[in-house]
Scaffold this motif. Structure first.
Motif, PDB file in Angstrom:
ATOM      1  N   GLY A  83      36.529   9.504   0.257  1.00 18.73           N
ATOM      2  CA  GLY A  83      36.366   7.639   0.108  1.00 18.73           C
ATOM      3  C   GLY A  83      35.872   6.958   0.160  1.00 18.73           C
ATOM      4  O   GLY A  83      35.441   6.215  -0.856  1.00 18.73           O
ATOM      5  N   THR A  84      35.079   6.675   1.204  1.00 16.06           N
ATOM      6  CA  THR A  84      33.899   5.726   1.250  1.00 16.06           C
ATOM      7  C   THR A  84      32.560   6.087  -0.047  1.00 16.06           C
ATOM      8  O   THR A  84      32.642   5.002  -0.414  1.00 16.06           O
ATOM      9  N   SER A  89      30.111   3.894  -4.505  1.00 17.20           N
ATOM     10  CA  SER A  89      29.936   4.672  -5.468  1.00 17.20           C
ATOM     11  C   SER A  89      29.815   3.627  -6.843  1.00 17.20           C
ATOM     12  O   SER A  89      29.806   3.341  -7.853  1.00 17.20           O
ATOM     13  N   LEU A  90      31.422   3.911  -7.064  1.00 17.90           N
ATOM     14  CA  LEU A  90      31.747   3.119  -8.574  1.00 17.90           C
ATOM     15  C   LEU A  90      32.052   1.447  -8.109  1.00 17.90           C
ATOM     16  O   LEU A  90      31.848   1.144  -7.201  1.00 17.90           O
ATOM     17  N   GLU A  91      32.170   0.802  -9.503  1.00 23.28           N
ATOM     18  CA  GLU A  91      32.388  -0.536  -9.382  1.00 23.28           C
ATOM     19  C   GLU A  91      33.977  -0.834 -10.270  1.00 23.28           C
ATOM     20  O   GLU A  91      34.933  -0.469 -10.761  1.00 23.28           O
ATOM     21  N   GLY A  92      34.268  -2.309  -9.576  1.00 23.76           N
ATOM     22  CA  GLY A  92      35.294  -2.278 -10.252  1.00 23.76           C
ATOM     23  C   GLY A  92      37.226  -1.705  -9.719  1.00 23.76           C
ATOM     24  O   GLY A  92      37.037  -1.292  -8.640  1.00 23.76           O
ATOM     25  N   LEU A  97      40.227   3.845  -7.336  1.00 21.59           N
ATOM     26  CA  LEU A  97      40.543   5.560  -7.429  1.00 21.59           C
ATOM     27  C   LEU A  97      40.037   6.370  -6.002  1.00 21.59           C
ATOM     28  O   LEU A  97      41.172   7.117  -5.783  1.00 21.59           O
ATOM     29  N   PRO A  98      39.301   6.621  -6.086  1.00 16.44           N
ATOM     30  CA  PRO A  98      38.917   7.767  -4.510  1.00 16.44           C
ATOM     31  C   PRO A  98      39.958   7.758  -3.470  1.00 16.44           C
ATOM     32  O   PRO A  98      39.997   8.208  -2.950  1.00 16.44           O
ATOM     33  N   VAL A  99      40.008   6.669  -2.994  1.00 15.15           N
ATOM     34  CA  VAL A  99      40.179   5.840  -1.766  1.00 15.15           C
ATOM     35  C   VAL A  99      41.297   6.476  -1.767  1.00 15.15           C
ATOM     36  O   VAL A  99      41.963   7.134  -0.850  1.00 15.15           O
ATOM     37  N   LEU A 100      41.894   5.939  -3.257  1.00 13.41           N
ATOM     38  CA  LEU A 100      43.878   6.666  -3.140  1.00 13.41           C
ATOM     39  C   LEU A 100      44.232   7.082  -3.394  1.00 13.41           C
ATOM     40  O   LEU A 100      44.853   8.087  -2.559  1.00 13.41           O
ATOM     41  N   ALA A 101      43.232   8.009  -3.491  1.00 15.24           N
ATOM     42  CA  ALA A 101      43.375   9.865  -4.072  1.00 15.24           C
ATOM     43  C   ALA A 101      43.518  10.362  -2.748  1.00 15.24           C
ATOM     44  O   ALA A 101      44.745  11.599  -1.450  1.00 15.24           O
ATOM     45  N   ALA A 106      45.642  12.496   2.749  1.00 18.47           N
ATOM     46  CA  ALA A 106      45.768  12.263   4.121  1.00 18.47           C
ATOM     47  C   ALA A 106      46.838  12.016   4.484  1.00 18.47           C
ATOM     48  O   ALA A 106      47.748  13.310   5.891  1.00 18.47           O
ATOM     49  N   ILE A 107      47.824  11.950   4.042  1.00 14.93           N
ATOM     50  CA  ILE A 107      49.304  11.380   4.157  1.00 14.93           C
ATOM     51  C   ILE A 107      50.240  12.870   3.638  1.00 14.93           C
ATOM     52  O   ILE A 107      50.899  12.820   4.924  1.00 14.93           O
ATOM     53  N   TRP A 108      49.396  13.862   2.767  1.00 16.03           N
ATOM     54  CA  TRP A 108      50.531  14.704   2.590  1.00 16.03           C
ATOM     55  C   TRP A 108      49.700  15.295   3.984  1.00 16.03           C
ATOM     56  O   TRP A 108      50.622  16.040   4.977  1.00 16.03           O
ATOM     57  N   ILE A 109      48.636  15.920   4.024  1.00 12.33           N
ATOM     58  CA  ILE A 109      47.530  16.520   5.137  1.00 12.33           C
ATOM     59  C   ILE A 109      48.566  16.364   6.447  1.00 12.33           C
ATOM     60  O   ILE A 109      49.418  17.199   7.605  1.00 12.33           O
TER      61      ILE A 109
END
Length: 122
Positions: A83-84, A89-92, A97-101, A106-109
């Motif tokens: 996520g970090t 690596s991405l902008e805007g 998106l990776p943080v949310l995914a 993590a919540i599921w685990i």
């Protein structure tokens, strides 16, 4: 159908074994999938998996949907790093998106039960 399960099991097992050596490629989910497929196509191979070092994780998952504490720590660490890295690596808005995914994963685990340590079987 048996051939489909057998080939799928072999593919999952191969991918899981590669995951032992390749960072960020999960091992246990593919081993669980292989056990599922072999249970429907080749009971002997399923029995070998259950006797392997992956056996306790397969049994815990089948019986209670549990994940070991060590497994949870490993997965959550990888999610944190992924996520970090994605955020940096991405902008805007895409950076979220990776943080949310990873947060959803993590919540599921964290909602899965924690497996109780099993003594080694002889």
């Amino acid at each position: 159908m048996i051939l489909f399960y057998r080939l799928s099991g072999l593919a999952a097992l191969g991918t899981g074994l590669v995951g032992i050596f390749v960072p960020l490629l999960p091992t246990i989910p593919f081993i669980l999938l292989a056990a599922f497929c072999f249970a429907r196509s080749h009971p002997l191979w399923e029995a070998r998996l259950l006797r392997s070092r992956f056996g306790p994780a397969i049994i815990d998952w089948r019986e209670t949907g549990a994940i070991s504490r060590k497994g949870k720590v490993a997965v959550l660490s990888v999610f944190g790093l992924s996520g970090t890295a994605g955020y940096l690596s991405l902008e805007g808005w895409r950076a979220l998106l990776p943080v949310l995914a990873c947060a959803v994963g993590a919540i599921w685990i964290l909602t899965r039960p924690t497996a109780v340590s099993r003594p080694p079987s002889d």
